[in-house]
Design an enzyme around this catalytic site. Sequence first.
Site, mmCIF file in Angstrom:
data_model
loop_
_atom_site.group_PDB
_atom_site.id
_atom_site.type_symbol
_atom_site.label_atom_id
_atom_site.label_comp_id
_atom_site.label_asym_id
_atom_site.label_seq_id
_atom_site.Cartn_x
_atom_site.Cartn_y
_atom_site.Cartn_z
ATOM 1 N N LYS A 69 10.654 6.780 38.675
ATOM 2 C CA LYS A 69 11.762 6.232 37.881
ATOM 3 C C LYS A 69 12.319 7.347 37.023
ATOM 4 C CE LYS A 69 13.039 2.973 34.224
ATOM 5 N NZ LYS A 69 12.597 1.925 33.276
ATOM 6 N N GLU A 85 -0.855 -3.459 34.676
ATOM 7 C CA GLU A 85 0.090 -4.239 33.857
ATOM 8 C C GLU A 85 1.465 -3.566 33.872
ATOM 9 O OE1 GLU A 85 -4.007 -5.026 32.041
ATOM 10 O OE2 GLU A 85 -2.833 -3.201 31.905
ATOM 11 N N GLU A 97 -10.499 8.609 25.572
ATOM 12 C CA GLU A 97 -11.710 8.681 26.398
ATOM 13 C C GLU A 97 -12.535 9.933 26.115
ATOM 14 O OE1 GLU A 97 -11.722 6.288 30.427
ATOM 15 O OE2 GLU A 97 -10.482 8.073 30.572
ATOM 16 N N GLY A 111 4.664 -4.286 34.527
ATOM 17 C CA GLY A 111 5.963 -4.796 34.115
ATOM 18 C C GLY A 111 6.483 -4.177 32.843
ATOM 19 N N ARG A 135 -11.296 21.902 28.126
ATOM 20 C CA ARG A 135 -10.339 21.901 29.231
ATOM 21 C C ARG A 135 -9.170 22.843 28.947
ATOM 22 N NH1 ARG A 135 -10.776 17.607 33.056
ATOM 23 N NH2 ARG A 135 -12.563 16.276 32.614
ATOM 24 N N ARG A 141 15.526 7.341 34.339
ATOM 25 C CA ARG A 141 16.656 6.590 33.805
ATOM 26 C C ARG A 141 17.943 7.423 33.775
ATOM 27 N NH1 ARG A 141 16.150 1.962 30.940
ATOM 28 N NH2 ARG A 141 14.003 2.432 30.298
#
Length: 229
Positions: A202, A165, A20, A167, A29, A204
């Site tokens: 999450k 999206e 972007e 999954g 930045r 792992r």
Amino acid sequence: ASAINFARKHNLPCFIFSCEMTAEEVGHRIVANLSTIDSDLLIQCKPLSPADAAKRDRAVDQLENHLPIYVFEMASPSVGLIRQVLRRASMQYGKLGLVILDYLQLAGNEEGERSGTRAEELDKIARACKGAAIQFKVPFIAVSQVKRAVADRQNKRPQVSDLKESGALENHANRIIMLHNDYYYDPQNAVDKGLIEVIVAKNRNGKKGDCKMIFLPEFSQFLDISKSY
């Protein structure tokens, strides 16, 4: 901020693939972060005080000569193309550091073309990112959008299912870290304007949890709240 901290600590080459922002905007930045000068002043090339100009020059020197951060501006990079860049860098520098893709939904698949459903395509991209991380033995941060529906519900604290999206991303990611700032959604009533919640949704190989940090958007800085107070 992640690339700056990693490059400082490990002195290994860090790579930012920006879909972007231009390399120049990312550079502004980084300089704002290093110099604590408002990034708007740098981006708009506004006149600086002599003290700020000196801080800017020191930050530019630090970025150009002491921090191994490399920015690639690509509208829709395939992970195959990212692999090519990392392969050449590995031959030149040896051990590599951090890889950041900003952001995942704008990347292309290995062939660089759209194929199959969007969910199938994103599954391939996420799997390829993980493959690149394993191949080059680097941490690979893939920035992701959240669904716009988050803004329409009462509790706007993000969940894994809010990832766009989600999954494929949930399946392949070793860690999912989400950011939340009440002020972003409700500037009138937000209590902690300068605090941002970091949610490990999450992990792992470890524990999940959350913490709060101070966020200074004008400098693109995250600060440890305990040290700051």
